[in-house]
Every structure is written in C-alpha cells, then in structure tokens.
Design an enzyme around this catalytic site. Sequence first.
Site, mmCIF file in Angstrom:
data_model
loop_
_atom_site.group_PDB
_atom_site.id
_atom_site.type_symbol
_atom_site.label_atom_id
_atom_site.label_comp_id
_atom_site.label_asym_id
_atom_site.label_seq_id
_atom_site.Cartn_x
_atom_site.Cartn_y
_atom_site.Cartn_z
ATOM 1 N N LYS A 21 29.705 52.449 30.752
ATOM 2 C CA LYS A 21 29.275 51.554 31.837
ATOM 3 C C LYS A 21 29.762 52.086 33.182
ATOM 4 O O LYS A 21 29.002 52.142 34.154
ATOM 5 C CB LYS A 21 29.867 50.149 31.600
ATOM 6 C CG LYS A 21 29.911 49.272 32.837
ATOM 7 C CD LYS A 21 30.512 47.915 32.576
ATOM 8 C CE LYS A 21 31.960 47.710 32.869
ATOM 9 N NZ LYS A 21 32.415 47.664 34.245
ATOM 10 N N ASN A 22 31.022 52.480 33.239
ATOM 11 C CA ASN A 22 31.610 52.849 34.526
ATOM 12 C C ASN A 22 31.161 54.217 35.021
ATOM 13 O O ASN A 22 31.425 54.580 36.167
ATOM 14 C CB ASN A 22 33.138 52.751 34.464
ATOM 15 C CG ASN A 22 33.583 51.295 34.423
ATOM 16 O OD1 ASN A 22 32.777 50.388 34.662
ATOM 17 N ND2 ASN A 22 34.850 51.068 34.115
ATOM 18 N N CYS A 30 38.003 39.112 42.471
ATOM 19 C CA CYS A 30 37.501 38.664 41.179
ATOM 20 C C CYS A 30 38.709 38.273 40.345
ATOM 21 O O CYS A 30 39.840 38.287 40.845
ATOM 22 C CB CYS A 30 36.657 39.732 40.499
ATOM 23 S SG CYS A 30 37.602 41.103 39.868
ATOM 24 N N ARG A 51 40.910 43.091 45.104
ATOM 25 C CA ARG A 51 39.978 44.215 45.087
ATOM 26 C C ARG A 51 39.270 44.489 46.431
ATOM 27 O O ARG A 51 38.050 44.361 46.551
ATOM 28 C CB ARG A 51 38.958 44.038 43.951
ATOM 29 C CG ARG A 51 39.643 43.814 42.624
ATOM 30 C CD ARG A 51 38.709 43.835 41.471
ATOM 31 N NE ARG A 51 38.222 45.175 41.187
ATOM 32 C CZ ARG A 51 37.400 45.466 40.170
ATOM 33 N NH1 ARG A 51 36.967 44.503 39.385
ATOM 34 N NH2 ARG A 51 37.020 46.695 39.968
ATOM 35 N N VAL A 90 38.860 54.807 42.221
ATOM 36 C CA VAL A 90 37.711 55.360 41.510
ATOM 37 C C VAL A 90 36.441 55.118 42.334
ATOM 38 O O VAL A 90 35.682 56.037 42.648
ATOM 39 C CB VAL A 90 37.591 54.700 40.108
ATOM 40 C CG1 VAL A 90 36.327 55.161 39.398
ATOM 41 C CG2 VAL A 90 38.830 54.996 39.276
ATOM 42 N N ASP A 104 41.890 49.351 31.935
ATOM 43 C CA ASP A 104 40.790 48.716 31.194
ATOM 44 C C ASP A 104 41.076 48.638 29.689
ATOM 45 O O ASP A 104 40.262 48.090 28.942
ATOM 46 C CB ASP A 104 39.467 49.462 31.439
ATOM 47 C CG ASP A 104 38.981 49.288 32.872
ATOM 48 O OD1 ASP A 104 39.554 48.479 33.612
ATOM 49 O OD2 ASP A 104 38.008 49.980 33.252
ATOM 50 N N ARG A 145 28.937 42.078 29.784
ATOM 51 C CA ARG A 145 28.941 42.997 30.923
ATOM 52 C C ARG A 145 29.260 44.415 30.460
ATOM 53 O O ARG A 145 28.824 45.375 31.096
ATOM 54 C CB ARG A 145 30.022 42.591 31.940
ATOM 55 C CG ARG A 145 29.659 41.470 32.858
ATOM 56 C CD ARG A 145 30.709 41.361 33.960
ATOM 57 N NE ARG A 145 30.954 42.661 34.559
ATOM 58 C CZ ARG A 145 32.142 43.099 34.990
ATOM 59 N NH1 ARG A 145 33.204 42.339 34.903
ATOM 60 N NH2 ARG A 145 32.270 44.303 35.504
#
Length: 428
Positions: free
Chosen positions: A22-23, A125, A130, A173, A315, A407
């Site tokens: 995903k990332n 979030c 962030r 990132v 993560d 997600r």
Amino acid sequence: MDRIVIRGGRPLEGEIAIGGAKNAALPLMAASLLTDETLRLSNLPHLADITTLAKLLSTLGVELHMNGNGGAGGSSGRVLDMTARTITDTCAPYDLVRKMRASVLVLGPLVAREGIGRVSLPGGCAIGTRPVDLHLMGLEALGAEIELKEGYIEARAPRGLTGGEVVFPKVSVGATENVMMAAALAKGETRLVNAAREPEIVDLADCLVAMGAEIEGAGTATVTIRGRSRLHGAEHRIVADRIEAGTYAMAAAITDGDLHLIGARADHLSTAIDILSQAGVTVAETNQGLRVRRANGRLHGTDAMTEAYPGFPTDLQAQFMALMATAEGAAMVTETIFENRFMHVPELARMGANVTVHGASALVRGVERLTGAPVMATDLRASVSLVLAGLAAEGETVLNRVYHLDRGYERVEDKLSACGADIRRVAG
Ligand SMILES: CC(=O)N[C@H]1[C@@H](OP(=O)(O)OP(=O)(O)OC[C@H]2O[C@@H](n3ccc(=O)[nH]c3=O)[C@H](O)[C@@H]2O)O[C@H](CO)[C@@H](O)[C@@H]1O
Ligand SMILES: C=C(OP(=O)(O)O)C(=O)O
C-alpha cells in the site's frame, strides 16, 4: 458497519500470498501526474486507500483503467493504467484528503507539472498530529511559493521548479517522496539530505527512473535527482508489502503455527526478523518467500523500539505488542515515530493483556492466555493487532470498525481462514 468475528486458538498453517505494498502503491499512483503518457502499475493491492486515491486522481483528470483481477497464489495483483493527458483540476479537496493523509502526495507532482497545486491540509489522525511542514519546506527549496489559506495548502511555481538542496531536519517518508517526485520535473539537480531510506522510496525512485528521471542514492540518506523537462510513460511492478508480511509472520508466531509467506522479502524486514528470532520465532528464507514458525515452545519477552528504516517499523509495533502480550516474561515496546500510537493498548487490555504505558514506552508483561472480547480500533495497524490477539485468544473476539483494516489488508479474513483460522466477516 462490518465486523470481524474470530474464534481463537487454532494454529495457522499453509501459504499466504503477500500483496503489493500500500505504502509504495500510493506515491506510485501520484507519480502518474508527472507525465501525459500512461503509467502502468502491476501487483496493485485491492485496498480502500487505493480506491480513495484513484478517486482523487480521477477528479484531477487522470484516466484510470483497471485490468485483470487475479494473480498467482490468491493475490489479486491488479494492473492499473493511469494517463494524465491533461490535468483538469489542480485541487485535492477536503472530502478526499480527510479520508487519507497520503493524498498530500499529489502536491509535489501538481506544482511541478502545472505550476500550481492545492491540497486540503490533512490535519492529524488517530496516531498523532502528523504535520506536513517538511513536505512544504522541500517544495519551497525547489522554488515553490507556499500559502496556507482556508484550510488549503497552495503551492505555486508559475515558471516551474528549479533543483536545490533540501536538508531534512527529521526523516520523513512522505516528504522524501513528495519532493523526489517534484524534483523529477524540476530544472537541474536536487540533493535530498537525511532522506528516508524505506524500500517504498527505492520503489518510487525505480519507477521515476523508468519514466526518464535520473536518480542516484535512493535507499541511502542522500538522494540526487536530475530533473527532466518531460517524463514519459512506464511500466512498474509494485514491491511486496513488508508490513503485510511482518503482520502475517506475527500471526504464525502468536498462534504457534507454520506459515509460508509467498513473495515476502527478508531483506526488507531484517530488524523485525532479528527481533522475532530473539523472541523465539524462526523466519527462514525459501525460494518463494519466508517460512515462519516458533523455534520451540513459548515466545520470550523481547524489547523493540520503532525507528526509521532500516529500524523496526512503527507500522509493526501494534502487532508486535499483541505478540508480546502472550510471551513468557516482559517486553519494553518503545514508539519513537508517532506520539500517540498506543491506541491498541486499552483494547488489548480488554482481552486480558497486561500492558502499562510510560510515555513513549509500553511495558508488556506476557500472560498465559488472552481471552476473546468485543474490541474496536481507531487505526489500521491497531485493528490488525486485535485480529492477531483474537487468533490466539480463548473464545470469541468481535472486531468493530473494520473499515480501518480494509485500508491496508486485502481480504484478511480469506487469507487467514485459508490457513485454518476461524474468522469471518459479518456485514452490518
Ligand atoms: C502512506 C505511507 O507511506 N504511510 C507511512 C509513512 O507515513 P508518513 O510519510 O506520513 O510518515 P513520515 O515518515 O512523514 O513521518 C515520520 C515522522 O515525521 C513527522 N513529520 C512528517 C512530515 C512532516 O512534514 N513533518 C513531520 O514532523 C511525523 O509526524 C512523524 O512523527 O511513513 C510512516 C513512518 O514509517 C508510516 O507509519 C506510514 O505507514
Ligand atoms: C499509518 C499508516 O498509513 P497512513 O500513513 O496512510 O496513515 C499505515 O500504513 O500504518
């Protein structure tokens, strides 16, 4: 809202196909804005975040075509063609950005190609505040003028961007990716100092190079990008998801099972593998991926501290905490990337975990058995940590707010039940 219902206590055995990351996929999709030709991405995971970004790109004028659905080993591995022949809108609206912070990744490509980009300020979030100051600092260093107004970031560079030196005060990132994409269409050379080194950065750089940019040093702390006035179309296969792989590795360990993770890469998980082996988990490379099982008997409490790559990934922190909750002895889990990433602790405690948080560290004292409970989580990795705990727990766990899981995990209940888990999704 859907729920996931798990009856724990079964060891997982079999194969799980690891999907595209995903990332990596999100910045790669944003890179389609840099050219009027077609960018083809393969091994695209089927995830809610991908759908959200596809929607955003299509509102900006990108034509998207999804080809195929079914790849090897049960991984859907779709192919997506994106063509930004003309950009019809340069604004990423609040409604889409609030669903997914990674939407800010369109800012660099938009200002580089169109001379203007507007993106709603993403805000915080569940895991922290962030900010995006480093993204903006980097784009300013390439000559963009940034203004914040009415909740939007506006970046302007009517005469185009020019290469420059960006010294990041902190590793980010997203900022590295945003600035790298912008620099690929800037005049001259850009040097990024203290750049992020994640495999997803290398994957993006490989794709930008295939599109005609010249990039050196991706995967190290100093990246040099020589921009081009035009980039062209390319085909790129998305790298395997190291976080999905790490999550299923911990699923094998927590259930005392034996999983073969097809497509998983040891070189992208080296710190996690070291820590897992200290904890009593064997992770062996095979010619198809990684085979994971316990070395013998119970797991041992082992400390872990999250750090930027190649350190232990934030993560995987929540999943590792679930694992340590069932280990023999104590483990100190320290989170250094996000200031509020312990939202899973009270939920794990509801399942019988013994965890005390002191600032950025959590002391986890392993218990003999977790017990099933109704739980919910406010972010993606916290949700999956509760799935892992549920797989190991005695009795039934009902996970609410499954949309967080969707997600980032493709068909999680199918992948796990194919390996013997008693897990199902209940629509509602
Ligand atoms: C879509 C994606 O790839 N998401 C990943 C990406 O998020 P993301 O790219 O948002 O994470 P960053 O690496 O930027 O964040 C690292 C730290 O820097 C801070 N920061 C970041 C940007 C900025 O402008 N200013 C600032 O202070 C953040 O608040 C955080 O404390 O990397 C994180 C760290 O590995 C992962 O947890 C996310 O899963
Ligand atoms: C935090 C994550 O994603 P995002 O940066 O998109 O919120 C994640 O993938 O764990």
